[in-house]
Design an enzyme around this catalytic site. Structure first.
Site, short mmCIF file in Angstrom:
data_model
loop_
_atom_site.label_atom_id
_atom_site.label_comp_id
_atom_site.label_asym_id
_atom_site.label_seq_id
_atom_site.Cartn_x
_atom_site.Cartn_y
_atom_site.Cartn_z
N ARG A 62 0.82 -1.21 0.00
CA ARG A 62 0.00 0.00 0.00
C ARG A 62 0.86 1.26 0.00
NH1 ARG A 62 -3.05 -3.17 3.84
NH2 ARG A 62 -5.11 -3.72 3.03
N ASP A 106 9.32 -5.99 -6.75
CA ASP A 106 8.50 -6.73 -5.80
C ASP A 106 8.36 -8.14 -6.37
OD1 ASP A 106 6.33 -7.94 -4.39
OD2 ASP A 106 5.69 -5.96 -3.73
N ALA A 157 10.54 2.62 6.12
CA ALA A 157 9.85 1.35 6.30
C ALA A 157 10.25 0.68 7.60
CB ALA A 157 10.12 0.44 5.11
N ARG A 158 11.41 0.02 7.61
CA ARG A 158 11.89 -0.69 8.78
C ARG A 158 13.39 -0.48 8.92
NH1 ARG A 158 7.19 -0.88 9.16
NH2 ARG A 158 5.80 -2.66 9.63
N ASP A 205 14.07 7.46 8.48
CA ASP A 205 13.07 7.68 9.53
C ASP A 205 13.03 6.54 10.54
OD1 ASP A 205 10.82 9.13 10.72
OD2 ASP A 205 9.54 7.54 9.92
N GLU A 265 15.70 1.80 18.31
CA GLU A 265 14.98 3.07 18.48
C GLU A 265 14.71 3.34 19.94
OE1 GLU A 265 11.55 3.17 15.95
OE2 GLU A 265 12.75 3.03 14.12
N HIS A 309 11.25 8.48 13.57
CA HIS A 309 10.15 7.56 13.26
C HIS A 309 8.80 8.31 13.24
CE1 HIS A 309 8.99 3.05 13.44
NE2 HIS A 309 8.17 3.72 12.66
N ALA A 353 4.11 7.68 10.86
CA ALA A 353 2.68 7.63 11.18
C ALA A 353 2.24 8.78 12.07
CB ALA A 353 2.36 6.31 11.87
#
Length: 528
Positions: A148, A168, A228-229, A253, A258, A278, A281
């Site tokens: 997404r 992908d 992302a991660r 980010d 963390e 981070h 969101a």
């Protein structure tokens, strides 16, 4: 019914719940108090602060649902909740736009030197010539992972007149065409992109997937983004590549730890890098969105309705569950096995049921197959509710067949897949209560899929199996079981080794290169 809202849930979500239920709001709830009061509640909403442990769940006498206002559910003991019949839900889509827009913001800030320009302006400096940037227009953006968020970034990048290369492994040409992107291999994205952004889950395969080796193959002036991660881009290698000018700039980010350590984290000392804590969101809208999404899920669940964001299991009648429950793990691992064999995007999946199991609704078993197939490759967690929709999003055609007749077994599940034009097939059944894989493509086997299995088609001649065993043993990989599958094709067998240790990619390539070995695929059921 009573709902406990912890960890600073948005008032918008609280207001929705208050229309139907009594809501108790407890921000910054100590663990001891949660244990004390949880027996009184029918539903619990948390964010990341509260830990919903097995002990909390054991004391939750009335609890029917736990809602996580966000994506990650690491702070909830899902197996304990499932065992007690408690639904666990999250909000996987509530922060999608926020993460997508943050990726674009990071890309723009990095390309136009906005953070450093702002900082020096506040110091009274005027450095127009020093901070000349680059345009996005006409550049090639490589998007690694087209879930997404990755798809949303690609869409917005095209609005900036960027060309998009997408990697992908499990998206097909039809889906790529609909998105307006060009499908490419990982190496093609790495070697031909001006900007590269990652949107993959963090797994053993994606951890460090962009390291110095890959950075040295990139175009001069390349710029990297990771929202992302942490760990997908090797932090130490990125810092060194920035210092050497191999990578022109980066925007990060997320971090392997963390918050990152104040001393010792190489990114904090690297030049030409934009760092944020981070924030992907962290928007007002996203925080409202996840709270409202979870509130709606709790309302539905407490009214006995299905919940589309359940991360453990969709409701099934007790009668059907008694029949299919022993097959759920087997079905999931059949899906995991077949995707482990695939060399290209999954185009279609057909699940065939034979025997007595055909007399009940097997829809959840088919979903389990899809869950096992998608879980290793998706950015967000795949569950029994969202798996069919995720398969549809990715253009995977799913079908189910039933045939009461079964020649060899009382019950049999067959998963047939078309991947990259290649047909693959696995079969499984139960021996007592134990799931077993009994066929891989044309080879008859008897494999317990309980850990990791290494699948190697090979020439049927002396010494081949021993060579593989010696190589693995010499590299610290223990083989706990071995099967040799036979087929009607003369001179060719299938070696299936159950191994207790992970097999590094380099070692796997060495196995593939051995004389007499046609291929080597590792299927890791710990990730399914």
């Amino acid at each position: 019914m009573k709902v406990l809202a912890a960890d600073g849930i948005s008032p918008k979500g609280i207001e929705l719940l208050q229309k139907d239920f009594e809501v108790v709001v407890k921000d910054k709830l100590p663990a001891e108090e949660l244990l004390e009061i949880i027996p009184d509640f029918d539903a619990l909403i948390v964010r990341s602060a509260s830990k919903v442990t097995a002990e909390v769940i054991a004391r939750a006498e009335k609890l029917k649902i736990i809602g996580r206002a966000g994506v990650g559910v690491d702070n909830i003991d899902i197996p304990a909740a499932t065992a007690k019949g408690i639904i666990v839900i999250n909000s996987p889509g509530g922060n999608t736009i926020a993460a997508t827009e943050h990726t674009m913001a990071m890309m723009l800030a990095m390309s136009r030197n906005i953070p450093i320009a702002n900082e020096t302006m506040h110091k009274g400096e005027w450095n127009r010539k020093k901070y000349v940037g680059v345009e996005l227009r006409g550049k090639t953006l490589g998007v690694i992972g087209m879930g997404r968020i990755g798809s949303g970034v690609a869409k917005r990048a095209m609005a900036f007149d960027m060309n998009v290369l997408a990697y992908d492994p499990y998206i097909n040409e039809e889906r790529a065409k609909a998105l307006g992107v060009k499908i490419a291999t990982f190496d093609e994205v790495i070697e031909n992109s001006d900007f590269i952004t990652v949107h993959m889950p963090l797994t053993k395969d994606t951890k460090g997937m962009i390291a110095m080796e890959q950075m040295k193959k990139m175009k001069p002036g390349v710029r990297l983004v990771n929202c992302a991660r942490g760990g997908i881009i090797d932090e130490a290698d990125l810092a060194e590549a920035l210092k050497q000018g191999i990578v022109a700039a980066a925007a990060i980010d997320v971090y392997t730890s963390e918050p990152p350590a104040e001393k010792g984290n190489p990114l904090l000392e690297a030049p030409n890098i934009v760092l944020t804590p981070h924030l992907g969101a962290s928007t007002v809208e996203a925080q409202i969105g996840v709270s409202v999404d979870v509130a709606k899920g709790i309302i539905a669940a407490l009214h006995g309705e299905p919940v589309a964001t359940a991360v453990n299991m969709a409701p099934v009648s007790p009668q059907v569950m008694r029949v299919i429950a022993p097959y759920l793990t087997l079905a999931e691992r059949l899906g995991g096995t077949v995707v482990g064999l695939a060399d290209g995007p999954i185009e279609s999946v057909e699940v065939t049921y034979n025997g007595e199991i055909t007399e009940v609704n097997t829809g959840l078993l088919t979903t389990a197959v899809i869950k096992g197939l998608l879980n290793p490759v998706m950015e967000n967690e795949v569950n029994y509710v969202n798996a069919p929709g995720l398969a549809k999003e990715r253009g995977i055609k799913v079908s189910e067949r039933k045939d009461r007749a079964s020649e060899d077994f009382a019950n049999l599940i067959t998963v047939d897949v078309v991947a990259g034009g290649q047909k693959l097939s696995v079969q499984g059944t139960l021996f007592g209560t134990q799931g077993r894989i009994v066929r891989i493509n044309d080879f008859r086997v008897d494999v317990d899929p309980h850990a990791r299995i290494l699948i190697c088609p090979h020439i049927n001649r002396p010494g081949v199996i021993g060579t593989v065993g010696t190589l693995l043993g010499g590299n610290g990989v223990n083989i706990s079981a071995m099967q040799v599958g036979t087929t009607e094709e003369e001179g060719k067998n299938l070696m299936v080794l159950t191994v207790d240790n992970d097999i590094p990619a380099a070692l796997l390539e060495t196995v593939k290169a051995l004389d007499g070995i046609f291929d080597a695929k590792l299927v890791n059921f710990y990730e399914i």
